[in-house]
Design an enzyme around this catalytic site. Structure first.
Site, PDB file in Angstrom:
ATOM      1  N   GLU A 260       0.850  -1.195   0.000  1.00  0.00           N
ATOM      2  CA  GLU A 260       0.000   0.000   0.000  1.00  0.00           C
ATOM      3  C   GLU A 260       0.879   1.236   0.000  1.00  0.00           C
ATOM      4  O   GLU A 260       1.946   1.217   0.635  1.00  0.00           O
ATOM      5  CB  GLU A 260      -0.868   0.021   1.261  1.00  0.00           C
ATOM      6  CG  GLU A 260      -1.935  -1.049   1.279  1.00  0.00           C
ATOM      7  CD  GLU A 260      -2.873  -0.930   2.502  1.00  0.00           C
ATOM      8  OE1 GLU A 260      -2.939   0.152   3.114  1.00  0.00           O
ATOM      9  OE2 GLU A 260      -3.512  -1.929   2.823  1.00  0.00           O
ATOM     10  N   HIS A 278      -8.028   1.353   1.782  1.00  0.00           N
ATOM     11  CA  HIS A 278      -7.780   1.375   3.229  1.00  0.00           C
ATOM     12  C   HIS A 278      -8.640   2.452   3.925  1.00  0.00           C
ATOM     13  O   HIS A 278      -8.125   3.352   4.594  1.00  0.00           O
ATOM     14  CB  HIS A 278      -6.286   1.614   3.518  1.00  0.00           C
ATOM     15  CG  HIS A 278      -5.864   1.077   4.856  1.00  0.00           C
ATOM     16  ND1 HIS A 278      -4.679   0.443   5.067  1.00  0.00           N
ATOM     17  CD2 HIS A 278      -6.483   1.066   6.061  1.00  0.00           C
ATOM     18  CE1 HIS A 278      -4.578   0.077   6.333  1.00  0.00           C
ATOM     19  NE2 HIS A 278      -5.679   0.453   6.955  1.00  0.00           N
TER      20      HIS A 278
HETATM   21  P1  NAD Z   1      -7.901  -6.851  18.400  1.00  0.00           P
HETATM   22  O1  NAD Z   1      -6.524  -6.979  18.919  1.00  0.00           O
HETATM   23  O2  NAD Z   1      -8.962  -6.293  19.278  1.00  0.00           O
HETATM   24  O3  NAD Z   1      -8.404  -8.250  17.865  1.00  0.00           O
HETATM   25  C1  NAD Z   1      -7.606  -9.162  17.174  1.00  0.00           C
HETATM   26  C2  NAD Z   1      -8.088 -10.545  17.549  1.00  0.00           C
HETATM   27  O4  NAD Z   1      -7.388 -11.490  16.754  1.00  0.00           O
HETATM   28  C3  NAD Z   1      -7.825 -10.911  19.008  1.00  0.00           C
HETATM   29  O5  NAD Z   1      -9.025 -11.328  19.643  1.00  0.00           O
HETATM   30  C4  NAD Z   1      -6.837 -12.073  18.906  1.00  0.00           C
HETATM   31  O6  NAD Z   1      -7.071 -13.034  19.933  1.00  0.00           O
HETATM   32  C5  NAD Z   1      -7.142 -12.624  17.547  1.00  0.00           C
HETATM   33  N1  NAD Z   1      -6.050 -13.393  16.981  1.00  0.00           N
HETATM   34  C6  NAD Z   1      -4.713 -13.131  17.017  1.00  0.00           C
HETATM   35  N2  NAD Z   1      -4.036 -14.080  16.339  1.00  0.00           N
HETATM   36  C7  NAD Z   1      -4.968 -14.946  15.862  1.00  0.00           C
HETATM   37  C8  NAD Z   1      -4.893 -16.116  15.078  1.00  0.00           C
HETATM   38  N3  NAD Z   1      -3.724 -16.583  14.636  1.00  0.00           N
HETATM   39  N4  NAD Z   1      -6.050 -16.750  14.764  1.00  0.00           N
HETATM   40  C9  NAD Z   1      -7.237 -16.275  15.181  1.00  0.00           C
HETATM   41  N5  NAD Z   1      -7.375 -15.165  15.962  1.00  0.00           N
HETATM   42  C10 NAD Z   1      -6.256 -14.512  16.286  1.00  0.00           C
HETATM   43  O7  NAD Z   1      -7.778  -5.972  17.060  1.00  0.00           O
HETATM   44  P2  NAD Z   1      -8.928  -5.133  16.344  1.00  0.00           P
HETATM   45  O8  NAD Z   1      -8.980  -3.759  16.911  1.00  0.00           O
HETATM   46  O9  NAD Z   1     -10.168  -5.930  16.293  1.00  0.00           O
HETATM   47  O10 NAD Z   1      -8.284  -4.998  14.874  1.00  0.00           O
HETATM   48  C11 NAD Z   1      -8.259  -6.104  13.985  1.00  0.00           C
HETATM   49  C12 NAD Z   1      -7.456  -5.781  12.741  1.00  0.00           C
HETATM   50  O11 NAD Z   1      -8.078  -4.725  12.028  1.00  0.00           O
HETATM   51  C13 NAD Z   1      -6.039  -5.304  13.005  1.00  0.00           C
HETATM   52  O12 NAD Z   1      -5.156  -5.897  12.072  1.00  0.00           O
HETATM   53  C14 NAD Z   1      -6.083  -3.825  12.721  1.00  0.00           C
HETATM   54  O13 NAD Z   1      -4.839  -3.342  12.312  1.00  0.00           O
HETATM   55  C15 NAD Z   1      -7.098  -3.793  11.609  1.00  0.00           C
HETATM   56  N6  NAD Z   1      -7.743  -2.500  11.387  1.00  0.00           N
HETATM   57  C16 NAD Z   1      -7.881  -2.085  10.094  1.00  0.00           C
HETATM   58  C17 NAD Z   1      -8.518  -0.895   9.834  1.00  0.00           C
HETATM   59  C18 NAD Z   1      -8.673  -0.402   8.424  1.00  0.00           C
HETATM   60  O14 NAD Z   1      -8.610   0.780   8.189  1.00  0.00           O
HETATM   61  N7  NAD Z   1      -8.905  -1.275   7.489  1.00  0.00           N
HETATM   62  C19 NAD Z   1      -9.010  -0.113  10.887  1.00  0.00           C
HETATM   63  C20 NAD Z   1      -8.861  -0.574  12.189  1.00  0.00           C
HETATM   64  C21 NAD Z   1      -8.229  -1.786  12.427  1.00  0.00           C
END
Ligand code: NAD
Length: 525
Positions: A260, A278
């Protein structure tokens, strides 16, 4: 203090950074790594969104850098390991964009189900196509959520509003938690086998990169629809492309990409792919929320407080902060105090007794270790690297809890053992969080842990305390307070003198020669 703000962080957050009188430089244009390496030495903190990469060379050049703030969740644009090694705290704002990302996931899921972008484009190009854009309903479909953290949970709850059945995979949450949010917790294989829609809400880690690859796609239901609003690379783009071409995957909606920004990808040429650049966190509300959250964290840290959302140190959950914070300063002082009594030890034994045994003590242990390691480290010690530095020296850290704190309501005891002369110090918080050192090597005393002190174990006999006092007085050093702890008359005792000035080595040498003095140490807190 000087703070560098990049990547168009919301103005409201910048106002918070300016409030305490910090100098804030806001730079709108994208800076190269080299430009940042040159600029960073002037800054105590830097705030980014996702565009700027804070790499190891930038971190190494940041000689004054104390904190890196990420206005958002993912920190894959920050070299957290390098920051940890340099004692720099990395904070993010994990809560502020949860709803934005969850709603965008739903928007993409509906767009996929009903071909909204394709129909929109066709109509605007003068084509009234109806048959071609017949969609599917969400009702009664199975949604597989991989990663049930903040966003995964918010998506699951919202999908239930569309009468979807939600199953999920997350090895780090309990069945009870899954039940609370109405999700059936299943294996990853079951998600692949059963789900009509699959959405990933995972951090990008070694474990999750390429999680959805050719093998995983092969296990999915024919006609599955896939959504990624998490991080590019969790789904292998090449493998997804092939599965979309063959029709195994009916459609994919992607907000994030392996590289990106990008405007070119074979995926963009497929009619069954919906893409956004994004935009997951791009709502007015989320941008303000994450900027406010990260700015508050940075101000707290630069003012000497402890972060709530640090990525590379034990965070204090909001609900624990009120009870933990009063003990933090005492814990650090105990570490600092005992580290000046001996330098030969292998173990740091910490006991939390009474009220303090029932709270989240991880930050207190870090504070104690920070206090200790400051005496032994030539790199700046912070809450971030303290434990790592201690372990790097081969020190063992042991923690125990006891219900009873003897004559106190709470008692933290730190022992340095494994050397020829083990040492112990205990401290408590009296009413109104009045901190006191109450035990040295098992002797009771009562000293406020601040300023300069002399600690002198000795034999309890006449003329020792007087001679020490006279000697110090002769060198124009004022004694502000004195305590003697002893267990029995004529046995060993410990004398602690609070003094108003630094006591030079030469005077310590003279004190050590006084008959009956076993040892003497100068302590500065
Ligand atoms: P979070 O930390 O609250 O949740 C992540 C979850 O993934 C946790 O519950 C964890 O236990 C689980 N996890 C970790 N490894 C795992 C695996 N191998 N298998 C299954 N589950 C697993 O994070 P969040 O705030 O929910 O964010 C999730 C994702 O979204 C992140 O990568 C974040 O960077 C991304 N995000 C993207 C945008 C965007 O603009 N597209 C915006 C916000 C967040």
């Amino acid at each position: 203090m000087r703070i560098l703000v990049l990547d168009g962080v919301s103005e409201k957050g910048i106002d918070i950074l300016r409030e305490p009188g910090f100098t804030v430089d806001v730079i709108e244009e994208k800076l190269s790594e080299q430009q940042l390496v040159e600029m960073i030495p002037a800054y105590d903190a830097v705030v980014v969104r996702s565009a700027t990469k804070i790499t190891a060379p930038i971190i190494a050049a940041g000689v004054n850098l104390k904190v890196i703030g990420r206005a958002g969740v993912g920190v894959d644009n920050i070299d957290v390991q390098a920051a940890t090694q340099h004692g720099i705290i990395v904070v993010n704002a994990p809560d502020g964009n949860t709803i934005a990302a969850a709603e965008h996931t739903l928007a993409l899921m509906l767009a996929l189900a009903r071909h909204v972008p394709q129909a929109n484009e066709a109509l605007k190009k003068g084509k009234w196509l109806r048959k071609e854009f017949t969609g599917v309903e969400l009702r009664d479909k199975i949604l597989g959520v991989i990663g049930l953290g903040r966003i995964g949970t918010a998506v699951a709850k919202r999908a239930q509003g569309f009468a979807m059945k939600v199953i999920g995979y997350d090895p780090y949450i309990t069945h009870e938690r899954a039940r609370e949010i109405g999700v059936e917790l299943v294996s990853l294989e079951d998600v692949y086998r059963e789900a009509d829609f699959i959405t990933v809400h995972l951090p990008k880690t070694k474990e999750t990169v390429n999680l959805i690859n050719r093998e995983a796609l092969a296990k999915m239901k024919p006609g599955v629809r896939i959504i990624n609003v998490a991080r590019g690379g969790i789904i292998n783009e090449q493998d997804l492309y092939e599965a979309l071409k063959t029709g195994k995957v009916a459609g994919a909606a992607l907000d994030v990409f392996e590289v990106e920004p990008t405007t070119e990808s074979p995926l963009f040429e497929l009619p069954n792919v919906v893409v956004t650049p994004h935009l997951g966190a791009s709502t007015e509300e989320a941008q303000v929320n994450v900027a406010l959250d990260v700015a508050r964290e940075i101000v707290t840290i630069l003012q000497g407080g402890m972060a709530q959302n640090a990525v590379n140190m034990p965070a204090i959950p909001k609900e624990d902060a009120l009870v933990v914070k009063p003990y933090l300063a005492l814990a650090e002082k105990l570490g600092k105090f005992i580290s000046q009594l001996t330098s030969e030890f292998e173990n740091i034994e910490i006991t939390y007794a009474g009220d303090v045994a029932c709270i989240n003590t991880a930050p207190l242990t870090t504070a104690i270790i920070k206090g200790i390691m400051e005496s032994y480290s030539d790199v700046p010690v912070s809450y971030v690297n303290a434990v790592q530095l201690a372990k790097g020296r081969g020190l063992r850290i042991m923690e125990t809890r006891e219900e009873e704190a003897h004559d106190y309501t709470n008692l933290i005891t730190v022992k340095l053992t494994g050397g020829p002369c083990p040492k112990a110090v205990g401290g408590t918080l009296f009413r109104d969080n009045d901190a006191r050192i109450v035990l040295i090597d098992g002797y009771r005393i009562d000293m406020v842990p601040e300023g300069y002190m002399l600690v002198a174990p000795h034999i309890d006999k006449p003329r020792i305390i007087g001679r020490v006092g006279t000697l110090i007085g002769e060198h124009d050093i004022n004694i502000a307070g004195m305590q003697v702890g002893r267990k029995q008359v004529g046995g060993r005792a410990v004398m602690v003198l609070a003094v108003d000035n630094v006591v030079p080595e030469a005077i310590l040498g003279e004190i050590a020669k006084i008959d009956g003095i076993i040892d003497v140490k100068f302590v500065s807190l």
